[in-house]
Design a protein around this motif. Sequence first.
Motif, PDB file in Angstrom:
ATOM      1  N   GLY A   2      45.439  53.932  36.601  1.00 21.79           N
ATOM      2  CA  GLY A   2      44.423  52.929  36.880  1.00 21.79           C
ATOM      3  C   GLY A   2      44.960  51.521  36.914  1.00 21.79           C
ATOM      4  O   GLY A   2      44.476  50.683  37.649  1.00 21.79           O
ATOM      5  N   VAL A   3      45.967  51.243  36.109  1.00 23.46           N
ATOM      6  CA  VAL A   3      46.522  49.890  36.127  1.00 23.46           C
ATOM      7  C   VAL A   3      47.910  49.847  36.746  1.00 23.46           C
ATOM      8  O   VAL A   3      48.434  48.784  37.044  1.00 23.46           O
ATOM      9  N   VAL A  62      54.318  42.439  38.780  1.00 26.57           N
ATOM     10  CA  VAL A  62      53.611  43.304  37.828  1.00 26.57           C
ATOM     11  C   VAL A  62      52.128  42.968  37.775  1.00 26.57           C
ATOM     12  O   VAL A  62      51.745  41.818  37.539  1.00 26.57           O
ATOM     13  N   TYR A  63      51.331  43.962  37.988  1.00 18.93           N
ATOM     14  CA  TYR A  63      49.871  43.877  37.828  1.00 18.93           C
ATOM     15  C   TYR A  63      49.192  42.839  38.723  1.00 18.93           C
ATOM     16  O   TYR A  63      48.144  42.312  38.375  1.00 18.93           O
ATOM     17  N   THR A  64      49.808  42.494  39.849  1.00 15.18           N
ATOM     18  CA  THR A  64      49.133  41.511  40.690  1.00 15.18           C
ATOM     19  C   THR A  64      48.446  42.130  41.893  1.00 15.18           C
ATOM     20  O   THR A  64      47.577  41.511  42.485  1.00 15.18           O
ATOM     21  N   ILE A 110      40.837  34.737  45.249  1.00 15.94           N
ATOM     22  CA  ILE A 110      39.428  34.764  45.638  1.00 15.94           C
ATOM     23  C   ILE A 110      39.029  33.447  46.288  1.00 15.94           C
ATOM     24  O   ILE A 110      38.318  33.407  47.276  1.00 15.94           O
ATOM     25  N   GLY A 164      40.810  46.725  35.571  1.00 16.29           N
ATOM     26  CA  GLY A 164      41.400  46.069  36.742  1.00 16.29           C
ATOM     27  C   GLY A 164      42.065  47.031  37.709  1.00 16.29           C
ATOM     28  O   GLY A 164      43.020  46.672  38.393  1.00 16.29           O
ATOM     29  N   GLU A 186      41.144  39.482  41.056  1.00 18.94           N
ATOM     30  CA  GLU A 186      42.528  39.068  40.837  1.00 18.94           C
ATOM     31  C   GLU A 186      42.942  39.586  39.488  1.00 18.94           C
ATOM     32  O   GLU A 186      42.173  39.527  38.534  1.00 18.94           O
ATOM     33  N   THR A 187      44.154  40.076  39.413  1.00 25.09           N
ATOM     34  CA  THR A 187      44.636  40.579  38.132  1.00 25.09           C
ATOM     35  C   THR A 187      45.989  39.960  37.841  1.00 25.09           C
ATOM     36  O   THR A 187      46.647  39.462  38.736  1.00 25.09           O
ATOM     37  N   LYS A 188      46.375  40.007  36.578  1.00 27.77           N
ATOM     38  CA  LYS A 188      47.713  39.522  36.223  1.00 27.77           C
ATOM     39  C   LYS A 188      48.218  40.205  34.963  1.00 27.77           C
ATOM     40  O   LYS A 188      47.466  40.889  34.277  1.00 27.77           O
ATOM     41  N   TYR A 189      49.496  40.025  34.712  1.00 24.71           N
ATOM     42  CA  TYR A 189      50.152  40.591  33.536  1.00 24.71           C
ATOM     43  C   TYR A 189      49.908  39.616  32.401  1.00 24.71           C
ATOM     44  O   TYR A 189      50.281  38.456  32.497  1.00 24.71           O
ATOM     45  N   LYS A 191      47.111  44.596  31.787  1.00 25.97           N
ATOM     46  CA  LYS A 191      46.596  44.061  33.035  1.00 25.97           C
ATOM     47  C   LYS A 191      45.313  43.317  32.720  1.00 25.97           C
ATOM     48  O   LYS A 191      44.384  43.877  32.151  1.00 25.97           O
TER      49      LYS A 191
END
Lengths: 785, 207
Positions: free
Chosen positions: A106-107, A238-240, A271, B99, B115-118, B124
């Motif tokens: 999921g992540v 990572v995670y973007t 966004i 996320g 929008e996601t980030k570390y 996350k």
Amino acid sequence: MSEVQIVENMVDITIDGVVCKAKEGEYVLNAARANDIFIPAICYLTRCSPTLACRICLVEVDGKQVYACNSKVKEGMNITVDTPDILAERRAMMEVYDVNHPLQCGVCDQSGECELQNYTLELQVDSQSYSIPDTKRETTNWSSVLHYDPGLCIVCERCTTICKDMIGDAAITTAKRGGEALDKSWKDNMPKDAYAMWNKLQKSVIAPSNGTGSTDCSDCGECISVCPVGALVSRDFVYTSNAWDLKRIPAVSAHSSDGFAIYYETKPAAIEDRREKIFRVTNEWNFVSLDGAARFGYDFENQDVSKDETAFKAAVEAMNKAETIRFNSVITNEEALMLQTLKEKKGLKLYNPEVRPFQNFLKLYNEASGASLYNGTTDTALKCNFVVSVGGALRNDSPGMKYAFNNIQKMNKGAGLYFHPVADKLIPTFGKTVETFTHKAGLEEATLYLLLELFADADKLPSDVKDYLAELGRDNLINMLGGDADAFNKNFEKMMKKKDSFVLMVGEDYYGHAKAENLAKLIVLLEETAGFQVVMNPPKANALGVALICDLDDEATGYTVGYNENGDFRLSALGDAKGDSNVLDMPAMNQQEGTFTTLSKRVVPTNVALEYNGYVLNDLMAELMDAPRETIEWTPHLPTDKGYQAMAFDDMLNTFDNAGRDNRGYLLNVTYDEVELPKVDKFDEADGLDGDIVYRCNPPRQFSDFSDKAHQIFEPFGLYASEDRAKELGEKAEILFKNGKITVDVIVDAKMEGDIVALSDFKSAQNVYELFGASRYQKVTIRKA
Amino acid sequence: MSLEQFKNRNVGTQNYVKLDLDHSPTTGWCQFKQVVKRTFKPELFVGLGVTFREMVNALFRGKMHTTQYPFEKLPISPRYRAIHDMLRLLESGNYRCIGCGLCEKICISDCISMETKYDENQRKEVSEYTINFGRCIFCGYCAEVCPELAIVHGGRYENASEQRASFSLFEDMLTPIDQLNLQQEYAGFGAISPNADENVKSTPLAY
Ligand code: SF4
Ligand code: SF4
Ligand code: SF4
Ligand code: SF4
Ligand code: FES
């Protein structure tokens, strides 16, 4: 000289009842892929050695189970991909891979393009039979770009394999996991290959091979790209983003002259900011390996440009007034053709100090050899088993050639010779049969004489050369070039065992050399008498395209328009036009379509990844003379007498096929005329430079203002020196050239050895080319500053 | 009923029932008589009686049936799909959303962006999240696909706004932390099926 011939014997094999053609000696897996037949496989990398880490490629050949990735095809072989036994093995392997694998798709960054996900589904794993207590494994950052999560790692060893067999750094290796040992009962209760795989998996993780926590490597990021799961990801990414959100745009790397095939992967930046942004660069890692600049140097776009009519009018005026256009090699073939057209129609001078020596050298070579261009490519080089590199800092100048040099050692049981005035600690580690010579700058002719002495067929050599070589003496030459004759001779015998294909890599040092003509002739002699194929490294980006398309001048005079270079008026894609009425915005390479000419003589198309709303060079052309509506309408008009074809941009492919053939664009036509062996001159040992010497050379991953602009390229502009030399010099140094001076920071390059220091040239504003002139080596005075 | 019946347009052959209507009054006097008769029927007073009784019930006996909208709202079915809620974990109070981006991907009107980030805890983090309600068609796919039951449809069905493209941010939809105890588990579209346990195969554990 003649074309490089590659003969491949084909054999017939049967896979699942289908009769296929396969290259003799090819692995079953590759043969199946080339025939579009799917065999599950995780750990195997084309162009690298099989490691047998995953064992999932199990197939049945004539009734026996073998691994498809390390069994070679033989005439009449009968291969079955799935048997009930094999399916049970594969299913057990996938279950084992899923034991304790975090449930975090999921992540996870790899989700959607994860081979563990894919094969778990492909083999329909819907229940688990195995278990073992988990071991705590901490996430770490190995370098400024590498992020490793051992929890996700399936120890397929693809990262370590690519780093060793292709990249050459061998910066990572398997290390102890410290996990619990497998219960013996499993051995009897599960398929045996799955057990063996599990046994190894349970014991290992991946770690930097130098024993510290950091890789200290060339930060190419190739390990990231081959990782089948989310264990290796770039720190920036990572995670973007999820893989499926990104749009892939096939393009060509704008930095080194390898013209690596890349994909820019874009999506809206945020966004609030719906402009497309490049999130990462990916590649077809089975068939092409990128360097750090290609992978991480992608965000150099010229953002937020609109049509500035005043600047455009000023640019037209400047073009009308100009006597000279100064540019560099970061330019497409089409733009180069536009500039050449300007020269032809308006008598402008074209000044390009980056490419001019190379163009000269090509001409000298052409005169001596009768061939319109060198005969080798990176692909043909990869098939050789003896490689010699001269005149180039392999690690800095030409990542693709460095990879080929290394790959030949690892895959073809090859041997290599490396001649360069700046010693490099990495090259000797490529293999036991690699010898390096650290010779004085200026003795380049001597290196070629030594090569003649070592490799030439004495019967073919002209008698004066034979006499001269006898006079020089092999041992004397070896010692003169910084080698140790006794030790070398012993090793050389070993090196020459079973060698039948030789490639010479020629670097930029030769092009601007005072004795360039003699060097070109010696190279031709080497080709003719020792059977070397030759690959030359065009200095940067599209240098070969510029060299072929433009008719360059030796100097700039009068009013000069600089294209991404200094000038009285500037056309610039560097984003420095705002508020400056003497600059007109241009699109950067990731905002343009057009073609590049690569080191391998291939004309390859690149596409638009990011929006650009300003003026392009073609608009200026339309204003100055007749021009087509679109830049790419110039593509079919590239000069056919230089080997280009009248192929339209939209007709060019941009892919590799399953067999790994590069189908991008087309190959330049090379013509070979019969000419007599060139007359070579003797050399003077006194040409060897002594004293403080500075070498014009960029740190790896830096090529131009564009790579510098990218936020993940950290190498600063400065004076690079070996640890000892840097200590002597202190923090800052002032370098006094004959025609000027420069004060720069001193930076340690731990892989450099010796006293020669390397001054970067990637910042056009610093005008380093003017300080050096044509030669890459200059005797200077260096002072602490 | 078969379609044949509709295709038969021949009126004469079908079983029509004719209405038995009284003849309309013809003279003025007859009309007057009909009006008086209809006006003073006793049913009128029966009806008024009902009204009166309910008025007394509502005003004096506390049996009011009118909903005082917008101050009062009727309960709606858990399957109703109104403006989204973002739920929190009951134990820790953290937001449930991990996320994963599945809601963003599945949304057929492409109105979810995130929008996601570390983050500093190596996790996350969802740094921005919006749903554009000018486009949302309340299909419920996001709630169904969400692996964490983080995004669900709430009961807020009033969508009138000053702008056509009104949108909500993550914080607007998230259960206020001080109302965590009021957070309801969602039973609608995408919730765990009652027999979920039967469908899961157990995994051996070596602890
Ligand atoms: S590596 Fe693959 S299987 Fe593992 S969590 Fe990531 S996406 Fe899922
Ligand atoms: S980090 Fe990735 S490529 Fe390297 S061994 Fe682990 S899973 Fe394989
Ligand atoms: S970044 Fe390149 S050099 Fe460094 S470990 Fe990875 S593959 Fe090896
Ligand atoms: S599907 Fe659920 S967990 Fe995934 S991003 Fe959407 S709300 Fe968050
Ligand atoms: S692909 Fe053959 S063993 Fe992994």
